[in-house]
Motif scaffolding. Structure first.
Motif, PDB file in Angstrom:
ATOM      1  N   ALA A   1      55.649  25.963  50.551  1.00 22.86           N
ATOM      2  CA  ALA A   1      56.402  25.421  51.687  1.00 22.86           C
ATOM      3  C   ALA A   1      57.547  26.336  52.096  1.00 22.86           C
ATOM      4  N   ARG A   2      57.459  27.600  51.728  1.00 21.39           N
ATOM      5  CA  ARG A   2      58.568  28.512  52.028  1.00 21.39           C
ATOM      6  C   ARG A   2      58.711  28.772  53.523  1.00 21.39           C
ATOM      7  N   LYS A   3      57.577  28.792  54.232  1.00 26.16           N
ATOM      8  CA  LYS A   3      57.611  28.966  55.683  1.00 26.16           C
ATOM      9  C   LYS A   3      57.102  27.690  56.325  1.00 26.16           C
ATOM     10  N   LYS A   4      57.987  26.986  57.003  1.00 22.76           N
ATOM     11  CA  LYS A   4      57.642  25.674  57.543  1.00 22.76           C
ATOM     12  C   LYS A   4      56.502  25.726  58.556  1.00 22.76           C
ATOM     13  N   GLN A   5      56.281  26.891  59.193  1.00 27.16           N
ATOM     14  CA  GLN A   5      55.212  26.990  60.183  1.00 27.16           C
ATOM     15  C   GLN A   5      53.896  27.471  59.558  1.00 27.16           C
ATOM     16  N   GLU A   6      53.934  27.866  58.305  1.00 23.82           N
ATOM     17  CA  GLU A   6      52.733  28.431  57.670  1.00 23.82           C
ATOM     18  C   GLU A   6      52.498  27.793  56.303  1.00 23.82           C
ATOM     19  N   PHE A   7      52.368  26.502  56.279  1.00 30.50           N
ATOM     20  CA  PHE A   7      52.097  25.814  55.021  1.00 30.50           C
ATOM     21  C   PHE A   7      50.723  26.203  54.492  1.00 30.50           C
ATOM     22  N   SER A   8      50.636  26.256  53.178  1.00 31.99           N
ATOM     23  CA  SER A   8      49.340  26.528  52.559  1.00 31.99           C
ATOM     24  C   SER A   8      49.276  25.885  51.187  1.00 31.99           C
ATOM     25  N   PHE A   9      48.052  25.632  50.746  1.00 30.84           N
ATOM     26  CA  PHE A   9      47.822  25.267  49.359  1.00 30.84           C
ATOM     27  C   PHE A   9      47.540  26.555  48.591  1.00 30.84           C
ATOM     28  N   VAL A  10      48.078  26.641  47.401  1.00 25.22           N
ATOM     29  CA  VAL A  10      47.887  27.815  46.554  1.00 25.22           C
ATOM     30  C   VAL A  10      47.127  27.381  45.306  1.00 25.22           C
ATOM     31  N   TYR A  11      46.013  28.057  45.034  1.00 21.76           N
ATOM     32  CA  TYR A  11      45.130  27.663  43.943  1.00 21.76           C
ATOM     33  C   TYR A  11      45.071  28.733  42.854  1.00 21.76           C
ATOM     34  N   THR A  12      44.850  28.249  41.648  1.00 23.82           N
ATOM     35  CA  THR A  12      44.294  29.058  40.574  1.00 23.82           C
ATOM     36  C   THR A  12      42.957  28.421  40.228  1.00 23.82           C
ATOM     37  N   VAL A  13      41.894  29.209  40.238  1.00 29.95           N
ATOM     38  CA  VAL A  13      40.559  28.670  39.964  1.00 29.95           C
ATOM     39  C   VAL A  13      39.873  29.504  38.890  1.00 29.95           C
ATOM     40  N   ASP A  14      39.064  28.838  38.074  1.00 30.31           N
ATOM     41  CA  ASP A  14      38.201  29.508  37.114  1.00 30.31           C
ATOM     42  C   ASP A  14      36.772  29.445  37.637  1.00 30.31           C
ATOM     43  N   VAL A  15      36.093  30.586  37.649  1.00 32.70           N
ATOM     44  CA  VAL A  15      34.790  30.709  38.292  1.00 32.70           C
ATOM     45  C   VAL A  15      33.735  31.152  37.277  1.00 32.70           C
ATOM     46  N   LYS A  16      32.598  30.469  37.306  1.00 32.28           N
ATOM     47  CA  LYS A  16      31.443  30.861  36.498  1.00 32.28           C
ATOM     48  C   LYS A  16      30.452  31.581  37.387  1.00 32.28           C
ATOM     49  N   ILE A  17      30.052  32.773  36.960  1.00 29.34           N
ATOM     50  CA  ILE A  17      29.162  33.600  37.775  1.00 29.34           C
ATOM     51  C   ILE A  17      28.338  34.481  36.839  1.00 29.34           C
ATOM     52  N   LYS A  18      27.180  34.896  37.271  1.00 32.82           N
ATOM     53  CA  LYS A  18      26.369  35.780  36.447  1.00 32.82           C
ATOM     54  C   LYS A  18      27.028  37.153  36.342  1.00 32.82           C
ATOM     55  N   GLN A  19      26.791  37.811  35.207  1.00 32.20           N
ATOM     56  CA  GLN A  19      27.295  39.169  34.964  1.00 32.20           C
ATOM     57  C   GLN A  19      28.809  39.261  35.195  1.00 32.20           C
ATOM     58  N   GLU A  20      29.525  38.365  34.528  1.00 36.20           N
ATOM     59  CA  GLU A  20      30.981  38.311  34.706  1.00 36.20           C
ATOM     60  C   GLU A  20      31.651  39.625  34.328  1.00 36.20           C
ATOM     61  N   ALA A  21      31.198  40.235  33.245  1.00 36.04           N
ATOM     62  CA  ALA A  21      31.823  41.482  32.798  1.00 36.04           C
ATOM     63  C   ALA A  21      31.718  42.567  33.871  1.00 36.04           C
ATOM     64  N   ALA A  22      30.584  42.642  34.512  1.00 35.58           N
ATOM     65  CA  ALA A  22      30.399  43.656  35.553  1.00 35.58           C
ATOM     66  C   ALA A  22      31.281  43.358  36.770  1.00 35.58           C
ATOM     67  N   VAL A  23      31.387  42.073  37.117  1.00 38.56           N
ATOM     68  CA  VAL A  23      32.235  41.685  38.250  1.00 38.56           C
ATOM     69  C   VAL A  23      33.687  42.035  37.964  1.00 38.56           C
ATOM     70  N   LEU A  24      34.137  41.753  36.759  1.00 38.02           N
ATOM     71  CA  LEU A  24      35.514  42.066  36.377  1.00 38.02           C
ATOM     72  C   LEU A  24      35.759  43.572  36.380  1.00 38.02           C
ATOM     73  N   LYS A  25      34.785  44.337  35.936  1.00 41.73           N
ATOM     74  CA  LYS A  25      34.938  45.790  35.882  1.00 41.73           C
ATOM     75  C   LYS A  25      35.068  46.385  37.279  1.00 41.73           C
ATOM     76  N   ARG A  26      34.320  45.812  38.232  1.00 43.95           N
ATOM     77  CA  ARG A  26      34.364  46.340  39.602  1.00 43.95           C
ATOM     78  C   ARG A  26      35.648  45.969  40.325  1.00 43.95           C
ATOM     79  N   ASN A  27      36.213  44.805  39.995  1.00 46.37           N
ATOM     80  CA  ASN A  27      37.395  44.315  40.716  1.00 46.37           C
ATOM     81  C   ASN A  27      38.670  44.868  40.110  1.00 46.37           C
ATOM     82  N   ARG A  28      39.475  45.497  40.951  1.00 49.09           N
ATOM     83  CA  ARG A  28      40.780  46.020  40.524  1.00 49.09           C
ATOM     84  C   ARG A  28      41.931  45.156  41.034  1.00 49.09           C
ATOM     85  N   ASN A  29      41.582  44.026  41.620  1.00 50.91           N
ATOM     86  CA  ASN A  29      42.585  43.120  42.190  1.00 50.91           C
ATOM     87  C   ASN A  29      43.371  42.438  41.068  1.00 50.91           C
TER      88      ASN A  29
END
Length: 535
Positions: free
Chosen positions: A45-73
């Motif tokens: 709620a820091r910007k009254k004109q740009e409200f947003s929900f902020v999430y932390t999510v845990d995701v199940k996906i195939k080949q997780e290790a490979a996905v993690l290795k590719r992502n530098r985010n």
């Protein structure tokens, strides 16, 4: 699983949009997401004109290790959670009798729950009524103002927190996974699943009652035994170790003896007669600082607009606030137990004395927001000395509050509190209150220093929450049960100076709220399991 943090979406987003955002973050198609779990959800709620929900999510996906290795985010990482572990219950000394848990508030309830789950067959002793009957008695008291001193807002199954907002957030550092375990147990017994991920989770007093009943039934199914209407009046010791409890049936006045070598003192912050008994028995106890003040009501619509802005106010849940101020006189002033869309309630438990609290239902749809605005007090403020001096300080205030309102909740508008004028009527909004109430000179309740500190705090808070110090804000008193005025000392093994007795929770001075009390109850159960066998 893969964890994604700081995932932002507009407040009116759909579940499909959330799924699509997760897929984009991982550079995958939505259909490749096998499963996702929301671990945290908050409002930005820091910007009254740009409200947003902020999430932390845990995701199940195939080949997780490979996905993690590719992502530098930096927002994407391997999910790492601490799983709660109860100690091995097959070591240590054998018990001749079941452990006793005195009190069934959050601390006693969770202590008993874990002990029962792991085979200790605890005996739960509660001076008040089961939640069903207790609820009827409390609601009747709010109508006719006839107090049951044995079962009320303070005493009875679920403890004082049952008639509150049911807030489940805590500042306690948790490295053992106890916080998550408490939430999981609540969900298992009927609480909304959303409490597991909301940044400020709450149950609401209406749902909490059903959760507590379900937990009681589970404890009994695991071999636990409940004694309601039962007050522990004496502790017996043999060779400086607990040997039995003397208990009084509140209905028949019959005294019976319960043999046990372990007792958990989860007695709550209002068990003043028990404090007196423990002091006589030579328990190591000390007076502790706490805070006193008044319940303050504002229109919930006002708080919503301040926190969200006019455009978003109708789209978001009832807003809360938290305010603090440190004054030049050394006192702190702060909000406590803030209840969005809530009610001020008569929370008295003693004859000729009056205390108030705040409460919300699960929908938080009352017209007003209320919070205790409280001023810190220390043993220097208390009359006399000794471990029970803070109790006497509370009682003096509650006696005066009772007299000011002739047994009804005394109220006053803030502008009249400042000028020393008895209010004649509400102004632009009325009080949302459970219990009989009347206008009275609340300005005479406190010392001049505490009264001035309260007013200064209100004005400072208005710098952050505009119009917080509005003249027609409604004050109700007295808020005196913010935390226990006593600490019952315990060692690193959670045991008192009297062997076999374990002080626990808010009443013993080791917690402040539902979550911290529940977690302290878990710690005591763990300490018992680490030293005693369950068979």
């Amino acid at each position: 699983m893969i964890r994604i943090q700081q995932l932002k979406l507009p407040i009116d987003h759909t579940r499909q949009q959330l799924l699509q955002k997760i897929a984009r973050m991982l550079k995958k198609k939505p259909e490749e997401i096998l499963e996702y779990q929301i671990r945290r959800k908050s409002i930005d709620a820091r910007k009254k004109q740009e409200f947003s929900f902020v999430y932390t999510v845990d995701v199940k996906i195939k080949q997780e290790a490979a996905v993690l290795k590719r992502n530098r985010n930096s927002q994407i990482s391997q999910a790492q959670d601490v799983m709660y572990q109860f100690p091995d219950s097959f070591k240590g000394k054998s018990l001749k009798h079941s452990p006793a848990v005195i009190g069934s508030g959050p601390a006693g309830l969770f202590c008993a729950y874990l002990l029962a789950e792991h085979g200790y067959s605890p005996v739960i002793l509660e001076r008040g009524k089961p939640i069903e009957e207790r609820t009827r008695q409390v609601e009747q008291f709010w109508q006719d103002n006839v107090l049951n001193f044995k079962s009320n807002v303070q005493f009875g199954e679920g403890g004082a927190g049952t008639f509150s907002d049911g807030k489940l957030n805590t500042l306690v550092k948790d490295v053992k996974g106890r916080n998550r375990k408490v939430l999981d147990i609540f969900i298992q017994h009927g609480a909304p699943k959303s409490i597991a991920y909301e940044s400020k989770p709450h149950i609401g007093t209406d749902i909490l009652r059903e959760v507590i009943k379900s937990m009681r039934n589970q404890i009994k199914a695991w071999g636990g035994t409940y004694y309601f209407d039962t007050c522990v009046t004496e502790l017996e010791f043999s060779e400086d170790k607990l040997s039995a409890l003397l208990c009084q049936d509140q209905e028949t006045q019959r005294i019976f003896r319960l043999e046990t070598e372990l007792a958990v003192l989860a007695i709550g912050h209002s068990a003043r007669d028990t404090f007196e008994m423990l002091n006589r028995k030579g328990f190591s106890m000390e007076a502790k600082s706490f805070a006193v003040g008044l319940r303050v009501e504002h229109p919930q619509s006002m708080i919503n607009v301040i926190q969200y802005g006019a455009e978003a106010a109708s789209k978001l849940p009832a807003a809360s606030y938290k305010v603090t101020a440190n004054l030049e006189n050394g006192r702190g002033v702060y909000s406590f137990c803030m209840c969005p869309g809530g009610y001020v309630v008569n929370a008295s438990s003693e004859e000729g004395r009056l205390a108030v609290n705040g409460m919300s239902y699960s929908k938080r749809d009352g017209k007003n927001a209320n919070s205790a605005i409280i001023v810190t007090v220390t043993p220097k403020d208390f009359p006399g000395e000794g471990p029970l001096a803070g109790v006497e300080f509370q009682r003096n205030l509650e006696t005066k509050a009772y007299q000011l309102g002739s047994g009804k909740i005394p109220q006053q508008l803030f502008q009249d509190f400042e000028t020393g004028t008895i209010s004649k009527s509400f102004d632009s909004f009325s009080s949302e209150v459970k219990g009989q109430h009347t206008f009275a000179p609340l300005h005479t309740l406190f010392s001049q220093e505490i009264r001035a500190s309260f007013c200064e705090g209100m004005h400072q808070f208005a710098r952050h929450l505009p119009d917080f110090d509005r003249g027609d804000a409604i004050l109700s008193g007295v808020e005196s049960r913010t935390s226990s005025p006593v600490r019952i000392c315990r060692n690193e093994f959670f045991e008192s100076n009297k062997r076999g007795v374990y002080p626990c929770g808010e009443g013993a001075g080791y917690a402040g709220g539902i979550m911290s009390a529940a977690m302290d109850g878990m710690k005591v159960a763990e300490a018992i399991a680490a030293n005693y066998k369950n068979t």
